[in-house]
Design a protein around this motif. Structure first.
Motif, short mmCIF file in Angstrom:
data_model
loop_
_atom_site.label_atom_id
_atom_site.label_comp_id
_atom_site.label_asym_id
_atom_site.label_seq_id
_atom_site.Cartn_x
_atom_site.Cartn_y
_atom_site.Cartn_z
N LYS A 7 0.81 -1.22 0.00
CA LYS A 7 0.00 0.00 0.00
C LYS A 7 0.84 1.27 0.00
CE LYS A 7 -4.24 -1.68 2.06
NZ LYS A 7 -5.21 -1.51 3.13
N GLU A 8 1.84 1.33 0.87
CA GLU A 8 2.62 2.57 0.98
C GLU A 8 3.39 2.87 -0.30
OE1 GLU A 8 2.18 4.81 3.35
OE2 GLU A 8 0.68 3.38 4.05
N ALA A 9 4.05 1.88 -0.86
CA ALA A 9 4.83 2.10 -2.09
C ALA A 9 3.91 2.45 -3.26
CB ALA A 9 5.68 0.87 -2.41
N CYS A 10 2.78 1.77 -3.36
CA CYS A 10 1.84 2.05 -4.46
C CYS A 10 1.20 3.42 -4.29
CB CYS A 10 0.79 0.95 -4.55
SG CYS A 10 1.43 -0.63 -5.13
N ALA A 27 2.24 5.61 -13.77
CA ALA A 27 2.81 4.64 -12.83
C ALA A 27 2.19 3.29 -13.14
CB ALA A 27 2.53 5.04 -11.39
N VAL A 28 2.99 2.25 -13.01
CA VAL A 28 2.53 0.89 -13.24
C VAL A 28 2.60 0.12 -11.93
CG1 VAL A 28 3.24 -1.30 -14.32
CG2 VAL A 28 3.08 0.77 -15.69
N PHE A 29 1.59 -0.70 -11.72
CA PHE A 29 1.55 -1.60 -10.58
C PHE A 29 1.55 -3.02 -11.13
CE2 PHE A 29 -0.83 2.29 -9.68
CZ PHE A 29 0.00 2.84 -8.72
N LYS A 30 2.53 -3.81 -10.73
CA LYS A 30 2.70 -5.15 -11.31
C LYS A 30 2.72 -6.19 -10.20
CE LYS A 30 7.71 -5.28 -11.12
NZ LYS A 30 8.91 -5.68 -11.78
N TYR A 31 2.72 -7.42 -10.63
CA TYR A 31 2.76 -8.54 -9.69
C TYR A 31 4.19 -9.00 -9.48
CZ TYR A 31 -2.29 -9.16 -10.29
OH TYR A 31 -3.65 -8.98 -10.30
N ASN A 33 5.25 -12.19 -7.51
CA ASN A 33 4.63 -13.34 -6.85
C ASN A 33 3.18 -12.99 -6.56
OD1 ASN A 33 7.04 -14.90 -6.95
ND2 ASN A 33 7.81 -13.68 -5.24
N ASN A 34 2.77 -12.94 -5.31
CA ASN A 34 1.38 -12.61 -4.98
C ASN A 34 1.23 -11.23 -4.37
OD1 ASN A 34 0.21 -14.97 -5.94
ND2 ASN A 34 0.58 -16.06 -4.03
N ILE A 35 2.17 -10.35 -4.68
CA ILE A 35 2.12 -8.99 -4.13
C ILE A 35 2.11 -7.99 -5.28
CG2 ILE A 35 3.24 -7.30 -2.64
CD1 ILE A 35 4.55 -9.65 -1.16
N ILE A 36 1.19 -7.04 -5.23
CA ILE A 36 1.16 -5.97 -6.22
C ILE A 36 2.07 -4.86 -5.72
CG2 ILE A 36 -0.27 -4.26 -7.40
CD1 ILE A 36 -2.63 -6.26 -7.06
N VAL A 37 3.03 -4.48 -6.56
CA VAL A 37 4.04 -3.48 -6.20
C VAL A 37 4.19 -2.48 -7.34
CG1 VAL A 37 5.33 -5.11 -4.74
CG2 VAL A 37 5.94 -4.86 -7.15
N PRO A 38 4.75 -1.30 -7.07
CA PRO A 38 5.05 -0.37 -8.17
C PRO A 38 6.02 -1.04 -9.14
CG PRO A 38 5.24 0.75 -6.07
CD PRO A 38 5.10 -0.71 -5.77
N GLY A 39 5.76 -0.88 -10.43
CA GLY A 39 6.59 -1.52 -11.45
C GLY A 39 7.23 -0.53 -12.38
N GLY A 40 7.24 0.73 -11.99
CA GLY A 40 7.86 1.76 -12.81
C GLY A 40 6.95 2.96 -12.95
N LYS A 98 -8.08 -6.18 -8.70
CA LYS A 98 -8.24 -4.76 -9.03
C LYS A 98 -8.82 -3.97 -7.86
CE LYS A 98 -10.10 -3.98 -12.97
NZ LYS A 98 -11.00 -3.67 -14.09
N THR A 99 -9.61 -4.62 -7.02
CA THR A 99 -10.17 -3.91 -5.86
C THR A 99 -9.06 -3.43 -4.92
OG1 THR A 99 -10.52 -5.97 -4.65
CG2 THR A 99 -12.37 -5.15 -5.95
N LEU A 100 -7.97 -4.20 -4.82
CA LEU A 100 -6.83 -3.78 -3.99
C LEU A 100 -6.21 -2.50 -4.56
CD1 LEU A 100 -5.10 -7.25 -3.51
CD2 LEU A 100 -6.46 -6.01 -1.81
N VAL A 101 -6.09 -2.45 -5.88
CA VAL A 101 -5.51 -1.28 -6.54
C VAL A 101 -6.45 -0.08 -6.39
CG1 VAL A 101 -4.75 -0.32 -8.75
CG2 VAL A 101 -4.19 -2.68 -8.15
N LYS A 102 -7.74 -0.32 -6.52
CA LYS A 102 -8.71 0.78 -6.42
C LYS A 102 -8.82 1.34 -5.00
CE LYS A 102 -11.76 -0.01 -10.31
NZ LYS A 102 -13.14 -0.35 -10.71
#
Length: 142
Positions: A7-10, A27-31, A33-40, A98-102
Motif C-alpha cells: 500500500k505505501e509504495a503504491c 505509474a505501473v503496478f505489477k505482480y 509473486n502474490n504482491i502488487i508493487v510499483p513496477g515503474g 483490481k479492488t486492492l488497486v482501487k
C-alpha cells in the motif's frame, strides 16, 4: 495464496502521478509473486506502452492532458492490461485483485481493460477521456 498489495509504495507512486509539481504522468503496478508493487513510472507514454507485453498483467495509472481552446486539464485513467499469453486463472484473478488497486487509485475519469496493443493508442485514450470529461468547446474551431 491471496494477493496482497504494498500500500505505501503504491500510494507513493500514485501520488507522484497526481502531483502537479512533477513531470511523472504514469505509474505501473505489477505482480511480484502474490504482491502488487510499483513496477515503474515515467513521463513518456511510449515507455508505459512498452511494459504492456503479451506475457504481462498490470495496472497503469496515467495522467493525460485534455481540453480544448478554452481550457486544458489533467484527466486520470486506470488501465488494466492483460497480455494475450496470460492464463485463464490469472485473467480471472486480476478482476478481484483490481479492488486492492482501487483502494489506492481512487480518482480517475475512466477505466479501461485492455489486452489488444492497438487499444493502447494514446489518441484513442485521450478521445475517450475527452468524452468522459463533459463539455467540449472544440466544436467552435470546426
Amino acid at each position: 495464496m491471496a494477493t496482497q498489495i504494498d500500500k505505501e509504495a503504491c500510494r507513493e507512486a500514485y501520488n507522484q502521478v497526481r502531483d502537479d509539481n512533477t513531470d511523472i504522468n504514469w505509474a505501473v503496478f505489477k505482480y511480484e509473486n502474490n504482491i502488487i508493487v510499483p513496477g515503474g513510472q515515467g513521463t513518456d507514454y511510449e515507455d508505459f506502452k512498452m511494459l504492456c507485453t503479451d506475457d504481462a498483467r498490470l495496472f497503469g495509472f496515467l495522467r493525460i492532458t485534455t481540453g480544448d481552446a478554452m481550457s486544458k486539464r489533467a484527466k486520470f485513467t486506470l488501465i488494466t492490461w492483460i497480455g494475450e499469453s496470460i492464463s485463464g486463472l490469472q485473467r480471472a484473478k486480476i478482476s478481484t485483485d483490481k479492488t486492492l488497486v482501487k483502494d489506492i487509485v481512487q480518482n480517475f475519469a475512466k477505466e479501461f481493460m485492455i489486452s489488444d496493443p492497438r487499444e493502447l493508442d494514446e489518441d484513442y485514450i485521450r478521445t475517450e477521456l475527452k468524452k468522459a470529461g463533459g463539455a467540449n468547446y472544440d466544436a467552435q474551431a470546426e
